[in-house]
Design an enzyme around this catalytic site. Structure first.
Site, PDB file in Angstrom:
ATOM      1  CB  SER A 147      -0.948  -0.038   1.202  1.00 37.93           C
ATOM      2  OG  SER A 147      -1.970   0.926   1.082  1.00 37.93           O
ATOM      3  CG  ASP A 197      -7.392  -2.467  -2.804  1.00 37.00           C
ATOM      4  OD1 ASP A 197      -8.057  -1.723  -2.062  1.00 37.00           O
ATOM      5  OD2 ASP A 197      -6.156  -2.566  -2.741  1.00 37.00           O
ATOM      6  CG  HIS A 229      -5.904  -2.300   0.728  1.00 34.22           C
ATOM      7  ND1 HIS A 229      -5.268  -1.886  -0.433  1.00 34.22           N
ATOM      8  CD2 HIS A 229      -5.238  -1.697   1.741  1.00 34.22           C
ATOM      9  CE1 HIS A 229      -4.282  -1.069  -0.131  1.00 34.22           C
ATOM     10  NE2 HIS A 229      -4.237  -0.936   1.188  1.00 34.22           N
TER      11      HIS A 229
END
Length: 302
Positions: A147, A197, A229
């Site tokens: 991320s 996601d 995610h």
């Protein structure tokens, strides 16, 4: 609220990814939240992987993943830094571990990444120290991250004066695109991203790939997974395969360690701890005894 999911601690690689169940590494934690996973025989290290966590997480979020990688790649040192705790605009100004401020995920807001230069410099210093102190070539180093940490890895790795072995991005994106000046277009990139996601949508991954290719990046592989995610075993297996491809075993690249006789007692004790020799060091008092213990360990006598 936008917070990158912590990696589940029960998430491991399949057994086919592991080469040995033995503990071939030593894990150390420092007061600033950095986790370092080193080969027990320090002189056998010939590569480095730096893993940066996601927003709101710490280095602990990827500790299990890194240790599993270390079992399969016993010649690699893994360094997992923890981001500074600071306010994040998108999360109502709440303070949390963050590599830089996030105002929004739309392209215009994504240019306002206050603090990214400082984090970029911090990651670059980790690489430089490994090169300057131990002589490890930059082409034996990889930046990886999840991320926001993946975004930082892209931003840092592509702008270094030296070319790395590769960059791994998991559920990440290109941050501060207008500031990013690609210096290393030939660095291989693996980008793994979930099609489900909703925090960093898969479309952002596709835009990131196209954007960097337009800036001259030559090797950008984007792989999709039917996950939200987070990461999955299949994704981690792909990461493992990529790392083994760009960082194969190579004894000619082993680090150069300082002569134990020139090290301070503090440095000697640190190496003894890293090597798992604390039990053998019990009762030792004099510096020359610590020196001999390390020399014997490096020569394979222990």
């Amino acid at each position: 609220m936008l917070i990158a999911r912590r990696i589940p601690r029960f998430l491991y690689f399949t057994t086919s990814c592991l080469v040995s169940p033995t503990m071939s590494f030593s894990t150390q934690r420092t007061s600033d939240g950095t986790i370092t996973i080193s080969p027990k025989r320090a002189q056998e290290q010939s590569a480095l992987v730096v893993i940066s966590h996601g927003l709101g997480d710490t280095a602990e979020g990827f500790a299990d993943v890194a240790e599993n990688l270390a079992r399969a790649m016993p010649y690699v040192k893994f360094v997992l830094p923890t981001a500074p705790t600071q306010p994040v605009t998108l999360n109502m100004g709440m303070s949390m571990p963050s590599w830089y401020d996030i105002v929004g995920l739309d392209e215009r807001s994504n240019e306002n990444c206050h603090g990214i230069s400082e984090s970029q410099a911090r990651i670059a210093r980790i690489l430089q120290e490994e090169h300057d102190k131990f002589g490890l070539p930059y082409n034996r180093m990889v930046l990886a991250g999840f991320s926001q940490g993946g975004a930082l890895s892209l931003f840092t790795g592509l702008q270094l004066p030296q070319q790395l072995a590769g960059i791994v991005v998991m559920s990440g994106y290109v941050p501060a695109a207008a500031q990013l000046k690609v210096q290393q277009p030939s660095t291989p990139i693996l980008h793994c991203h979930g099609t489900q996601d909703v925090i960093v949508p898969y479309a952002m991954a596709e835009k990131s790939q196209k954007m960097l290719q337009s800036k001259g990046v030559e090797k950008y592989e984007l792989q999709s997974y039917p996950i939200p995610h987070t990461v999955s075993p299949n994704e981690l297996a792909a990461v493992m395969a990529f790392l083994q491809q760009v960082l194969p075993p190579d004894d000619t690249c082993q680090v150069t360690l300082p002569d134990p006789s020139t090290m301070s007692v503090k440095e000697l004790k640190a190496e003894i701890r890293n090597a798992g020799l604390s039990k053998q060091a019990t009762g030792l008092m004099e510096k020359h005894e610590f020196v001999k213990l390390i020399q014997d360990h490096r020569q394979g006598k222990l």
